[in-house]
Design an enzyme around this catalytic site. Structure first.
Site, short mmCIF file in Angstrom:
data_model
loop_
_atom_site.label_atom_id
_atom_site.label_comp_id
_atom_site.label_asym_id
_atom_site.label_seq_id
_atom_site.Cartn_x
_atom_site.Cartn_y
_atom_site.Cartn_z
N MET A 22 0.85 -1.20 0.00
CA MET A 22 0.00 0.00 0.00
C MET A 22 0.88 1.24 0.00
O MET A 22 1.66 1.45 0.93
CB MET A 22 -0.94 -0.01 1.22
CG MET A 22 -1.99 -1.10 1.16
SD MET A 22 -3.07 -1.15 2.61
CE MET A 22 -2.04 -2.04 3.79
N MET A 23 0.73 2.04 -1.06
CA MET A 23 1.54 3.25 -1.19
C MET A 23 1.31 4.19 -0.01
O MET A 23 0.18 4.41 0.42
CB MET A 23 1.20 3.98 -2.50
CG MET A 23 1.64 3.23 -3.75
SD MET A 23 3.43 3.00 -3.83
CE MET A 23 3.97 4.69 -4.01
N GLN A 74 7.64 -5.21 -4.01
CA GLN A 74 6.79 -4.99 -5.17
C GLN A 74 7.40 -3.94 -6.09
O GLN A 74 7.73 -2.84 -5.66
CB GLN A 74 5.37 -4.55 -4.81
CG GLN A 74 4.50 -4.53 -6.08
CD GLN A 74 3.08 -4.04 -5.87
OE1 GLN A 74 2.87 -2.89 -5.54
NE2 GLN A 74 2.11 -4.94 -6.07
N CYS A 104 -2.35 -1.34 -10.16
CA CYS A 104 -2.55 0.04 -9.73
C CYS A 104 -3.16 0.86 -10.86
O CYS A 104 -2.63 0.87 -11.98
CB CYS A 104 -1.23 0.66 -9.28
SG CYS A 104 -1.41 2.37 -8.69
N HIS A 175 -6.56 -9.16 -7.13
CA HIS A 175 -7.48 -8.16 -6.58
C HIS A 175 -8.77 -8.31 -7.37
O HIS A 175 -8.83 -7.94 -8.55
CB HIS A 175 -6.90 -6.76 -6.72
CG HIS A 175 -7.73 -5.71 -6.04
ND1 HIS A 175 -7.21 -4.50 -5.65
CD2 HIS A 175 -9.04 -5.67 -5.68
CE1 HIS A 175 -8.17 -3.76 -5.09
NE2 HIS A 175 -9.28 -4.47 -5.11
N ASN A 215 -7.49 -11.00 -2.95
CA ASN A 215 -7.36 -9.69 -2.34
C ASN A 215 -8.57 -8.84 -2.74
O ASN A 215 -9.15 -9.04 -3.79
CB ASN A 215 -6.06 -9.03 -2.84
CG ASN A 215 -5.91 -7.57 -2.45
OD1 ASN A 215 -5.70 -6.72 -3.31
ND2 ASN A 215 -6.02 -7.26 -1.18
N GLY A 217 -11.42 -6.01 -0.46
CA GLY A 217 -12.63 -5.93 0.34
C GLY A 217 -12.72 -6.85 1.53
O GLY A 217 -13.81 -7.01 2.11
N GLY A 237 -5.83 -5.60 2.86
CA GLY A 237 -5.30 -4.30 2.53
C GLY A 237 -5.66 -3.28 3.61
O GLY A 237 -5.11 -3.28 4.70
N ARG A 238 -6.65 -2.45 3.29
CA ARG A 238 -7.01 -1.38 4.23
C ARG A 238 -7.41 -1.89 5.60
O ARG A 238 -7.14 -1.23 6.62
CB ARG A 238 -8.15 -0.54 3.62
CG ARG A 238 -7.71 0.34 2.47
CD ARG A 238 -8.91 0.83 1.68
NE ARG A 238 -9.58 -0.27 1.02
CZ ARG A 238 -10.85 -0.26 0.63
NH1 ARG A 238 -11.59 0.80 0.88
NH2 ARG A 238 -11.38 -1.29 0.02
#
Length: 339
Positions: A22-23, A74, A104, A175, A215, A217, A237-238
């Protein structure tokens, strides 16, 4: 270029649980925290462009702590020679996996002809993977979407996978959304396109020799666990960032061990944090990754407030974190972790 497939699969236990690249989030401080929470999780760096790896400040861009393994680098890019050179550098630096970003959707990434738009150029991705496989011993993997814009063609998606797998990629992180290259921000691209986990599941059924990680949600323990019946792993992720204690709960549920309290886990970060402060790192660069530790708990807002207001001040040190914990516990009227 004749390249044999990746010489060895990634150990299955290393794929079951992972944290997405995650950037602006998954820097080395974040990863050390996540490793503490989830000793068995596979961690990923932020995306780093191949050019930056070759010509940039490697000490900063490739910074890692010895305890972060298994850890994947990555890469972003679309030039096979550069990606091969960057993969060689990454593997020599000690990364356990080199992952190519094909997911991305940001405008900046599109302008550089990499990220999600590469799904429209499967042969270029295959050539890039082949160059990476040839240049290093680490497994080379790909993180991608289901397609771009209104492309919902299963045959096109699986043709992309087959082309890239033929170049030596044995593991794909899917994703499970399309990437919309126009009209949506990167944040909206993580939320608006509908999730279609069934494509990832079907891919695993029809290509059982490939390692497939799902990946997109995944927000709860039950949701993550459900994916294990259909794929080799679940990547958060989030949710891992905004509710990091979920990572710890998953690690204990899937791999065993004793559930530790939030306070206990955070206090285990003290040696690392004090070492970083002694090296001149500002506390705010570490505590920004800790703010969600008490998400959903009584006193969680007070915890975030103390850290957010104090970490940027000159001389901020470990005592601020102890104060945040004390305020959090007193605000709740009992130990937050008592249950």
């Amino acid at each position: 270029m004749n390249v044999s497939p990746s010489p060895r699969p990634i150990p299955p236990d290393d794929l079951r649980l992972s944290v997405a690249p995650m950037m602006d989030w998954t820097d080395t401080h974040c990863r050390v925290f996540h490793r503490l929470l989830a000793p068995h999780a596979r961690l990923y760096t932020e995306m780093v462009h191949a050019n930056a790896v070759i010509h940039g400040d490697r000490a900063r861009l490739l910074a890692m702590d010895a305890g972060e393994h298994p850890l994947a680098l990555q890469l972003g890019g679309s030039e096979p020679d550069l990606l091969g050179a960057a993969a060689k550098i990454g593997a020599a630096h000690g990364f356990d996996e080199i992952n190519l970003n094909c997911g991305c959707p940001s405008d900046r990434v599109q302008a550089g002809r990499f990220g999600a738009c590469l799904m429209r150029e499967p042969q270029l991705v295959a050539d890039s993977v082949a160059a990476m496989v040839e240049s290093c011993d680490a497994p080379v993997t790909v993180k991608c979407r289901l397609g771009v814009d209104d492309d919902h063609d299963w045959d096109r998606f699986v043709a992309f996978i087959d082309t890239v797998a033929g170049a030596g990629c044995g593991m794909f992180v899917i994703h499970a959304r399309n990437a919309w290259l126009q009209g949506l921000s990167p944040k909206e691209n993580r939320e608006v396109p509908p999730l279609r986990y069934d494509w990832a599941y079907r891919l695993k059924r029809e290509r059982p020799h490939l390692q497939i990680v799902v990946n997109g949600g995944i927000a709860t323990l039950d949701e993550a666990t459900a994916h294990l019946a259909h794929a080799d792993g679940a990547m958060l992720g989030r949710a891992a960032y905004h509710d990091p204690y979920l990572l710890h709960r998953l690690d204990v549920a899937w791999f065993g061990g004793e559930l530790r309290t939030r306070s206990e886990l955070l206090r285990a970060m003290r040696p690392y944090i004090e070492d970083q402060l002694a090296r001149g790192v500002y506390l705010k660069h570490i505590t920004r990754h800790l703010l969600g530790l008490f998400a959903g708990e009584r006193g969680g807002r007070a915890f975030r407030q103390v850290l957010s207001e104090g970490a940027h001040k000159p001389g901020a040190d470990w005592s601020l974190i102890e104060r945040a914990l004390e305020v959090t516990e007193s605000f709740a009227g009992e130990r937050v972790d008592a249950a």
